[in-house]
Design a protein around this motif. Structure first.
Motif, mmCIF file in Angstrom:
data_model
loop_
_atom_site.group_PDB
_atom_site.id
_atom_site.type_symbol
_atom_site.label_atom_id
_atom_site.label_comp_id
_atom_site.label_asym_id
_atom_site.label_seq_id
_atom_site.Cartn_x
_atom_site.Cartn_y
_atom_site.Cartn_z
ATOM 1 N N GLN A 33 -19.722 -80.786 -60.974
ATOM 2 C CA GLN A 33 -19.393 -79.894 -62.079
ATOM 3 C C GLN A 33 -18.609 -78.702 -61.544
ATOM 4 O O GLN A 33 -18.852 -78.236 -60.438
ATOM 5 C CB GLN A 33 -20.674 -79.394 -62.764
ATOM 6 N N TYR A 35 -17.327 -74.728 -62.529
ATOM 7 C CA TYR A 35 -17.545 -73.560 -63.371
ATOM 8 C C TYR A 35 -16.598 -72.451 -62.934
ATOM 9 O O TYR A 35 -16.143 -72.407 -61.792
ATOM 10 C CB TYR A 35 -18.989 -73.039 -63.239
ATOM 11 N N HIS A 42 -19.801 -64.155 -67.396
ATOM 12 C CA HIS A 42 -20.821 -65.144 -67.110
ATOM 13 C C HIS A 42 -20.161 -66.458 -66.691
ATOM 14 O O HIS A 42 -18.988 -66.692 -67.003
ATOM 15 C CB HIS A 42 -21.711 -65.365 -68.341
ATOM 16 N N PRO A 43 -20.900 -67.300 -65.962
ATOM 17 C CA PRO A 43 -20.318 -68.606 -65.590
ATOM 18 C C PRO A 43 -19.984 -69.420 -66.821
ATOM 19 O O PRO A 43 -20.758 -69.466 -67.784
ATOM 20 C CB PRO A 43 -21.435 -69.252 -64.760
ATOM 21 N N PHE A 45 -18.726 -73.287 -67.986
ATOM 22 C CA PHE A 45 -18.524 -74.677 -67.590
ATOM 23 C C PHE A 45 -17.075 -75.082 -67.852
ATOM 24 O O PHE A 45 -16.519 -74.816 -68.924
ATOM 25 C CB PHE A 45 -19.475 -75.575 -68.375
ATOM 26 N N GLY A 93 -27.696 -81.222 -61.614
ATOM 27 C CA GLY A 93 -29.117 -81.491 -61.424
ATOM 28 C C GLY A 93 -29.943 -80.465 -62.149
ATOM 29 O O GLY A 93 -29.501 -79.834 -63.100
ATOM 30 N N ASN A 94 -31.138 -80.230 -61.651
ATOM 31 C CA ASN A 94 -32.073 -79.362 -62.358
ATOM 32 C C ASN A 94 -31.769 -77.877 -62.152
ATOM 33 O O ASN A 94 -32.374 -77.034 -62.788
ATOM 34 C CB ASN A 94 -33.499 -79.662 -61.902
ATOM 35 N N LYS A 95 -30.873 -77.561 -61.263
ATOM 36 C CA LYS A 95 -30.487 -76.169 -61.084
ATOM 37 C C LYS A 95 -29.091 -76.135 -60.483
ATOM 38 O O LYS A 95 -28.672 -77.077 -59.806
ATOM 39 C CB LYS A 95 -31.459 -75.432 -60.167
ATOM 40 N N LEU A 96 -28.387 -75.056 -60.745
ATOM 41 C CA LEU A 96 -27.098 -74.821 -60.111
ATOM 42 C C LEU A 96 -27.329 -73.908 -58.933
ATOM 43 O O LEU A 96 -28.061 -72.918 -59.045
ATOM 44 C CB LEU A 96 -26.123 -74.198 -61.109
ATOM 45 N N TYR B 33 -32.767 -72.449 -68.668
ATOM 46 C CA TYR B 33 -32.713 -71.891 -67.323
ATOM 47 C C TYR B 33 -32.587 -70.377 -67.392
ATOM 48 O O TYR B 33 -32.014 -69.834 -68.331
ATOM 49 C CB TYR B 33 -31.490 -72.427 -66.569
ATOM 50 N N TYR B 35 -31.120 -67.422 -64.594
ATOM 51 C CA TYR B 35 -30.484 -67.076 -63.331
ATOM 52 C C TYR B 35 -30.357 -65.566 -63.289
ATOM 53 O O TYR B 35 -30.383 -64.897 -64.308
ATOM 54 C CB TYR B 35 -29.073 -67.683 -63.246
ATOM 55 N N PHE B 45 -30.479 -68.979 -58.884
ATOM 56 C CA PHE B 45 -31.377 -69.707 -59.781
ATOM 57 C C PHE B 45 -32.771 -69.072 -59.753
ATOM 58 O O PHE B 45 -33.290 -68.732 -58.688
ATOM 59 C CB PHE B 45 -31.456 -71.163 -59.328
ATOM 60 N N SER B 48 -36.225 -73.288 -64.154
ATOM 61 C CA SER B 48 -35.804 -74.234 -65.188
ATOM 62 C C SER B 48 -37.032 -74.627 -66.007
ATOM 63 O O SER B 48 -38.162 -74.627 -65.500
ATOM 64 C CB SER B 48 -35.130 -75.462 -64.584
ATOM 65 N N SER B 55 -40.095 -76.706 -64.862
ATOM 66 C CA SER B 55 -39.821 -77.914 -64.088
ATOM 67 C C SER B 55 -39.457 -77.584 -62.640
ATOM 68 O O SER B 55 -39.666 -78.394 -61.742
ATOM 69 C CB SER B 55 -38.732 -78.758 -64.742
ATOM 70 N N GLU B 56 -38.899 -76.414 -62.423
ATOM 71 C CA GLU B 56 -38.589 -75.987 -61.056
ATOM 72 C C GLU B 56 -38.452 -74.470 -61.036
ATOM 73 O O GLU B 56 -38.003 -73.886 -62.023
ATOM 74 C CB GLU B 56 -37.291 -76.648 -60.560
ATOM 75 N N PHE B 91 -28.923 -64.102 -66.535
ATOM 76 C CA PHE B 91 -28.251 -65.071 -67.388
ATOM 77 C C PHE B 91 -29.236 -66.155 -67.817
ATOM 78 O O PHE B 91 -29.968 -66.707 -67.000
ATOM 79 C CB PHE B 91 -27.100 -65.750 -66.648
ATOM 80 N N ARG B 98 -30.907 -83.175 -67.742
ATOM 81 C CA ARG B 98 -31.103 -82.683 -66.388
ATOM 82 C C ARG B 98 -29.806 -82.606 -65.584
ATOM 83 O O ARG B 98 -29.601 -81.681 -64.830
ATOM 84 C CB ARG B 98 -32.104 -83.586 -65.679
ATOM 85 N N GLN B 102 -24.287 -76.956 -67.885
ATOM 86 C CA GLN B 102 -25.082 -75.863 -68.420
ATOM 87 C C GLN B 102 -24.167 -74.845 -69.086
ATOM 88 O O GLN B 102 -23.074 -74.552 -68.596
ATOM 89 C CB GLN B 102 -25.883 -75.195 -67.296
ATOM 90 N N PHE B 104 -23.924 -70.988 -70.381
ATOM 91 C CA PHE B 104 -24.524 -69.697 -70.077
ATOM 92 C C PHE B 104 -24.333 -68.708 -71.213
ATOM 93 O O PHE B 104 -23.298 -68.695 -71.892
ATOM 94 C CB PHE B 104 -23.894 -69.110 -68.810
ATOM 95 N N GLY B 105 -25.338 -67.843 -71.365
ATOM 96 C CA GLY B 105 -25.205 -66.716 -72.262
ATOM 97 C C GLY B 105 -24.447 -65.593 -71.581
ATOM 98 O O GLY B 105 -24.158 -65.665 -70.384
#
Lengths: 108, 113
Positions: A33, A35, A42-43, A45, A93-96, B33, B35, B45, B48, B55-56, B91, B98, B102, B104-105
């Protein structure tokens, strides 16, 4: 997750010049991905690449995913001042993980 | 086009106070999420959240932090007793799945004095 390495860390170009940033992974990626974060913003996508050898275009931006799915690149043709910002690649995945990114500055 | 919203845009608080940062993710998204970005540093990060549970989480997300989805639309980050080093832009982001992208705000700038 394991970070994807990105180069260069900084790039200054004159408006109208092209710009490329590269991402490399030691392991095969299921997807990558991209960004962009503008200064003070803000980031955002940009795109996701999934297939080996995939090439996608968004106006002046061209994204490539390597045949081995271990590297990717973002090329901007004829940069404009609106392209200023930091460009990040991530394995998703589950986090960037937001590695160093490439900070692009465009000078008039 | 749907977007993630965050309130407030700027929060100033005194050290030791509790703060709650609020987010409204995109409505059909399932992953949420948080951040943070300390001024001049990279985005980090925090946590999540999926299916009403964490979850993490990262090492930053210690016992002072908690997250909650109190209803079908809001997603909150609570910092129980703020420290000076919690000053940062926070953020919120959401995603459909998954490995999906993503969104972001605009962020909440937290200033702890």
């Amino acid at each position: 997750g394991q970070q994807v390495m990105q180069i260069p860390q900084y790039q200054h170009v004159q408006e109208g010049e092209d710009f490329t940033t590269y991402c490399n992974s030691s392991t095969t990626l299921s997807n990558i991905q991209w960004y962009k974060q503008r200064p003070g913003g803000h980031p955002v996508f940009l795109i996701q690449l999934v297939k080996s050898g995939e090439v996608k275009k968004q106006k002046r931006l061209t994204f490539q995913f390597g045949e081995a799915k271990k590297n990717s690149s973002l090329h901007i043709t004829a940069t404009q001042t609106t392209d200023v910002g930091t460009y990040f690649c991530d394995r998703g995945g589950n986090k960037l993980t937001f590695g160093t990114g490439t900070q692009l500055k465009v000078e008039l | 086009e749907p977007e993630v919203t965050q309130t407030p845009s700027h929060q100033v608080t005194q050290m030791g106070q509790e703060v709650i940062l609020r987010c409204v993710p995109i409505s059909n998204h399932l992953y949420f999420y948080w951040y943070r970005q300390i001024l001049g540093q990279k985005v980090e990060f925090l946590v999540s959240f999926y299916n009403n549970e964490i979850s993490e989480k990262s090492e930053i997300f210690d016992d002072q932090f908690s997250v909650e989805r109190p209803d079908g639309s809001n997603f909150t980050l609570k910092i129980r007793s703020t420290k000076l080093e919690d000053s940062a832009m926070y953020f919120c982001a959401s995603g459909r799945g998954r490995s999906y992208e993503q969104y972001f705000g605009p962020g909440t700038r937290l200033t702890v004095t």
